[in-house]
Design a protein around this motif. Sequence first.
Motif, short mmCIF file in Angstrom:
data_model
loop_
_atom_site.label_atom_id
_atom_site.label_comp_id
_atom_site.label_asym_id
_atom_site.label_seq_id
_atom_site.Cartn_x
_atom_site.Cartn_y
_atom_site.Cartn_z
N GLU A 173 0.83 -1.24 0.10
CA GLU A 173 -0.04 -0.03 0.08
C GLU A 173 0.81 1.14 -0.02
OE1 GLU A 173 -3.30 2.10 3.05
OE2 GLU A 173 -3.02 -0.02 2.75
N PRO A 223 -10.43 1.55 -6.46
CA PRO A 223 -9.31 1.82 -5.70
C PRO A 223 -9.27 1.04 -4.40
CG PRO A 223 -11.02 3.48 -5.12
CD PRO A 223 -11.55 2.57 -6.48
N GLY A 224 -7.93 0.60 -4.03
CA GLY A 224 -7.89 -0.21 -2.74
C GLY A 224 -7.45 -1.63 -3.35
N TRP A 225 -7.33 -2.57 -2.33
CA TRP A 225 -6.83 -3.73 -2.74
C TRP A 225 -7.94 -4.67 -3.71
CZ3 TRP A 225 -2.02 -5.20 -1.61
CH2 TRP A 225 -1.40 -4.44 -0.69
N TYR A 258 -2.49 -3.51 -5.24
CA TYR A 258 -3.00 -2.24 -4.42
C TYR A 258 -3.31 -1.14 -5.77
CZ TYR A 258 -3.80 1.72 -1.27
OH TYR A 258 -4.35 2.70 -0.58
N GLN A 279 -4.87 1.92 -5.72
CA GLN A 279 -5.40 2.97 -5.29
C GLN A 279 -4.71 4.20 -6.52
OE1 GLN A 279 -7.23 3.59 -2.53
NE2 GLN A 279 -7.73 5.65 -3.21
#
Length: 358
Positions: A84, A227-229, A238, A240
């Motif tokens: 991240e 967005p995100g995992w 990841y 994002q």
Amino acid sequence: MTAITWSELLAWSFSPLGWLYRALTAAPDAAVLWSQNLLCALIAVLVALALDRLWGEPPAWLHPVVYMGKLLSVIGKYIAPRAEQSQDWMRFVLGMVAWCALAAIVFVIYWAILFLLPYQPWWLAGVFMGVLLKPLLSWRMLRDEVLAVEAALQQSLPAGRERLSWLVSRDTSQLDAATVRESAIETLAENLGDSVIAPLFWFAIAGLPGAAVYRLANTADAMWGYPGWRGQGEDRRYWQWAGKWAARADDVLNWVPARLTAAWLALLAGGVAWGALRRDARVTPSPNGGWPMGAMALALGVHLSKPGVYQLNPQGMAPGAPHLQQAVNLASKVIVVQVVCVLFAIFSVALWMGTRHA
């Protein structure tokens, strides 16, 4: 396709709207030939929608969107990080470059295919174009999957939740029957735009290359844009920053089609206040998704929501079993209207060709 000069090649070789412009402005003999090109595009839309109605999706090994997805999956492992990052402009640039390169490749491939199509007799090109356009749009599969959610709900709530999970990315394990139907109706409305109206819109603007690039963009948004995992095990990445460009590109390409879809739904339903639709469309995180979803909610008189995120037509009732079928029927009317419009356009162009050539 008619013979054209090199100066016209890039400007007019792939755009049905370009062909329309040339048909209206060229000398009589050339105008008839450009009109034939335009008729090919209209025939292609009819063929694509007919194939979708009769047979649905082609097998995976023949489906270009399947290959787009596989390519996006492979490239995604290199552009999205395993860790991240709070701010990662390098990944953003990698995602942008990868997206643009893929879009250019897809555009050139479909542009080149246009010149390999047989153009004698002239209408045969429209048939082949329609066969190539079909995998870039999808209505029958969307309709069947949404109706399958209601069929599963009739068996049990857990079955309905499980079937809905095939369509949406949200957690369905805690949804009640009304919320399952809400999600299914939202998916139907939004994907009516994404999977039918938008491909047809970009086909009108930029022909097969435009529709193919749009389908790539829509697939990239689904795979890279959230967005995100995402992913499991070794594929976990990841997104994002790496997927920001894909998400924004899809927003741009869907801006007009989403509003066209909402307009068709509102018009065919009747009694949908545009002011109320604009109000509801603003409450969703997506700049586009709220338009067709809001139009569907107002048309059916139901409440649609994503808990903690947005409320559409909050004064509406909770959707029941009849509402999901009504949603499918209304969306089907939108498809029928597209066919009617194309048939009218074919008749008009053919009549105009006859008077122009006389």
